[in-house]
Design a protein around this motif. Sequence first.
Motif, PDB file in Angstrom:
ATOM      1  N   GLY A 123       0.958  -1.259   0.113  1.00 36.17           N
ATOM      2  CA  GLY A 123      -0.016  -0.023  -0.128  1.00 36.17           C
ATOM      3  C   GLY A 123       0.931   1.228  -0.115  1.00 36.17           C
ATOM      4  N   ALA A 124       0.206   2.320   0.103  1.00 32.90           N
ATOM      5  CA  ALA A 124       0.795   3.679   0.055  1.00 32.90           C
ATOM      6  C   ALA A 124       1.527   4.042   1.294  1.00 32.90           C
ATOM      7  CB  ALA A 124      -0.144   4.715  -0.208  1.00 32.90           C
ATOM      8  N   ASN A 125       2.568   4.747   1.403  1.00 30.46           N
ATOM      9  CA  ASN A 125       3.390   5.271   2.636  1.00 30.46           C
ATOM     10  C   ASN A 125       2.271   6.247   3.218  1.00 30.46           C
ATOM     11  OD1 ASN A 125       4.980   6.634   4.450  1.00 30.46           O
ATOM     12  ND2 ASN A 125       6.484   7.222   2.804  1.00 30.46           N
ATOM     13  N   PRO A 126       2.007   5.580   4.400  1.00 24.75           N
ATOM     14  CA  PRO A 126       1.112   6.251   5.476  1.00 24.75           C
ATOM     15  C   PRO A 126       1.501   7.872   5.916  1.00 24.75           C
ATOM     16  CG  PRO A 126       1.940   4.704   6.499  1.00 24.75           C
ATOM     17  CD  PRO A 126       2.522   4.668   5.177  1.00 24.75           C
ATOM     18  N   LEU A 127       2.904   7.952   5.966  1.00 21.56           N
ATOM     19  CA  LEU A 127       3.386   9.109   6.538  1.00 21.56           C
ATOM     20  C   LEU A 127       3.382  10.355   5.617  1.00 21.56           C
ATOM     21  CD1 LEU A 127       6.775   7.433   7.793  1.00 21.56           C
ATOM     22  CD2 LEU A 127       4.484   7.855   9.135  1.00 21.56           C
ATOM     23  N   THR A 128       3.064  11.540   6.216  1.00 19.61           N
ATOM     24  CA  THR A 128       3.165  12.463   5.554  1.00 19.61           C
ATOM     25  C   THR A 128       4.610  13.030   5.252  1.00 19.61           C
ATOM     26  OG1 THR A 128       3.188  14.228   7.554  1.00 19.61           O
ATOM     27  CG2 THR A 128       1.093  13.408   6.660  1.00 19.61           C
ATOM     28  N   ASP A 129       4.684  14.049   4.409  1.00 20.24           N
ATOM     29  CA  ASP A 129       6.155  14.630   4.046  1.00 20.24           C
ATOM     30  C   ASP A 129       6.753  15.007   5.325  1.00 20.24           C
ATOM     31  OD1 ASP A 129       5.985  13.949   1.426  1.00 20.24           O
ATOM     32  OD2 ASP A 129       5.329  16.069   0.999  1.00 20.24           O
ATOM     33  N   ARG A 130       6.222  15.828   6.347  1.00 26.68           N
ATOM     34  CA  ARG A 130       6.506  16.295   7.700  1.00 26.68           C
ATOM     35  C   ARG A 130       6.769  15.397   8.652  1.00 26.68           C
ATOM     36  NH1 ARG A 130       9.342  20.803   9.027  1.00 26.68           N
ATOM     37  NH2 ARG A 130       7.833  22.599   9.702  1.00 26.68           N
ATOM     38  N   GLU A 131       5.985  14.399   8.491  1.00 23.35           N
ATOM     39  CA  GLU A 131       6.339  13.200   9.420  1.00 23.35           C
ATOM     40  C   GLU A 131       7.553  12.309   9.050  1.00 23.35           C
ATOM     41  OE1 GLU A 131       1.566  12.278  10.448  1.00 23.35           O
ATOM     42  OE2 GLU A 131       2.787  11.061   9.017  1.00 23.35           O
ATOM     43  N   ARG A 132       7.895  12.359   7.731  1.00 14.67           N
ATOM     44  CA  ARG A 132       9.171  11.678   7.188  1.00 14.67           C
ATOM     45  C   ARG A 132      10.270  12.561   7.605  1.00 14.67           C
ATOM     46  NH1 ARG A 132       5.892  10.328   2.826  1.00 14.67           N
ATOM     47  NH2 ARG A 132       6.345  12.065   1.585  1.00 14.67           N
ATOM     48  N   GLU A 133      10.092  13.952   7.462  1.00 10.74           N
ATOM     49  CA  GLU A 133      11.194  14.645   7.530  1.00 10.74           C
ATOM     50  C   GLU A 133      11.697  14.430   9.307  1.00 10.74           C
ATOM     51  OE1 GLU A 133      12.433  19.571   7.440  1.00 10.74           O
ATOM     52  OE2 GLU A 133      10.107  18.839   7.477  1.00 10.74           O
ATOM     53  N   VAL A 134      10.629  14.693  10.052  1.00 10.16           N
ATOM     54  CA  VAL A 134      10.941  14.471  11.477  1.00 10.16           C
ATOM     55  C   VAL A 134      11.495  13.126  12.054  1.00 10.16           C
ATOM     56  CG1 VAL A 134       9.990  14.518  13.857  1.00 10.16           C
ATOM     57  CG2 VAL A 134       9.175  16.193  12.269  1.00 10.16           C
ATOM     58  N   LEU A 135      11.080  12.011  11.271  1.00  6.37           N
ATOM     59  CA  LEU A 135      11.544  10.842  11.447  1.00  6.37           C
ATOM     60  C   LEU A 135      12.976  10.740  11.129  1.00  6.37           C
ATOM     61  CD1 LEU A 135       8.889   7.820  10.809  1.00  6.37           C
ATOM     62  CD2 LEU A 135       9.940   8.621  13.059  1.00  6.37           C
ATOM     63  N   ARG A 136      13.235  11.245  10.170  1.00  9.06           N
ATOM     64  CA  ARG A 136      14.582  11.185   9.345  1.00  9.06           C
ATOM     65  C   ARG A 136      15.431  11.934  10.271  1.00  9.06           C
ATOM     66  NH1 ARG A 136      12.285  11.268   4.084  1.00  9.06           N
ATOM     67  NH2 ARG A 136      11.987  13.535   4.171  1.00  9.06           N
ATOM     68  N   ALA A 137      15.203  12.868  10.583  1.00 11.15           N
ATOM     69  CA  ALA A 137      15.984  13.952  11.764  1.00 11.15           C
ATOM     70  C   ALA A 137      16.223  13.281  13.014  1.00 11.15           C
ATOM     71  CB  ALA A 137      15.310  15.338  11.993  1.00 11.15           C
ATOM     72  N   ALA A 138      15.127  12.377  13.517  1.00  8.39           N
ATOM     73  CA  ALA A 138      15.235  11.736  14.712  1.00  8.39           C
ATOM     74  C   ALA A 138      16.104  10.340  14.623  1.00  8.39           C
ATOM     75  CB  ALA A 138      13.809  11.354  15.314  1.00  8.39           C
ATOM     76  N   GLU A 139      16.411   9.829  13.602  1.00 10.68           N
ATOM     77  CA  GLU A 139      17.166   8.790  13.296  1.00 10.68           C
ATOM     78  C   GLU A 139      18.457   8.924  14.036  1.00 10.68           C
ATOM     79  OE1 GLU A 139      17.789   5.918   9.498  1.00 10.68           O
ATOM     80  OE2 GLU A 139      17.641   8.120   9.278  1.00 10.68           O
ATOM     81  N   ASP A 140      19.128  10.021  14.289  1.00 15.53           N
ATOM     82  CA  ASP A 140      20.444  10.205  15.055  1.00 15.53           C
ATOM     83  C   ASP A 140      20.363  10.036  16.474  1.00 15.53           C
ATOM     84  OD1 ASP A 140      19.659  12.562  15.587  1.00 15.53           O
ATOM     85  OD2 ASP A 140      21.459  13.446  14.379  1.00 15.53           O
ATOM     86  N   GLY A 141      19.097   9.849  17.096  1.00 16.13           N
ATOM     87  CA  GLY A 141      18.813   9.761  18.445  1.00 16.13           C
ATOM     88  C   GLY A 141      18.663  11.110  19.087  1.00 16.13           C
TER      89      GLY A 141
END
Length: 187
Positions: A123-141
């Motif tokens: 299915g489609a990615n359920p995350l919004t662009d902003r949610e993806r941006e915040v998750l990517r930024a959070a990846e480093d802890g």
Amino acid sequence: MNGLIRLELARDIEVVAQVARGDEVLAAAREHDVDVALLDIEMPGATGIEAAALVHAELPAVKLVVLTTFGRPGYLRSAMESGADAFLVKDAPAAQLAEAVRKVLAGERVIDPTLAAAALAEGANPLTDREREVLRAAEDGSTNAELATTLHLSQGTVRNYLSTAIQKLTARNRAEAVRIAREKGWL
């Protein structure tokens, strides 16, 4: 290496340039007047998907073949949305790659059937662009406060985006949400 191809009149495939970085693809495609660009998903400077979008926007006649070792449905969807004409896994036989190049030059789209089935099932990615941006930024802890500063958001807004992403991915925490989103090719 990412290859840029020019199809000669004799219908032979000739590699006319290779670049090691995604941010070099567009300039090389322009310089060498290529017919096809072979792009890897993982490249320094810009991803293959980002490079595909740039080439597609500036040189729409260039056909784009994205190759990946990462058979993730999210990557397939992103690649096609970026203008890719083909999406294949790297371990496909060389003859299959050559045939894919010939097919895209004939106007066809070529998609690895296993990846296509997985993308439909996922299915489609359920995350919004902003949610993806915040998750990517959070990846480093980073902490919420650090994320808020980096992303120019309030801590509460960061917390809300992370909570929503965690919920959508049915993850237990932000690290698991990042892992799930990465595995699905959504980041």
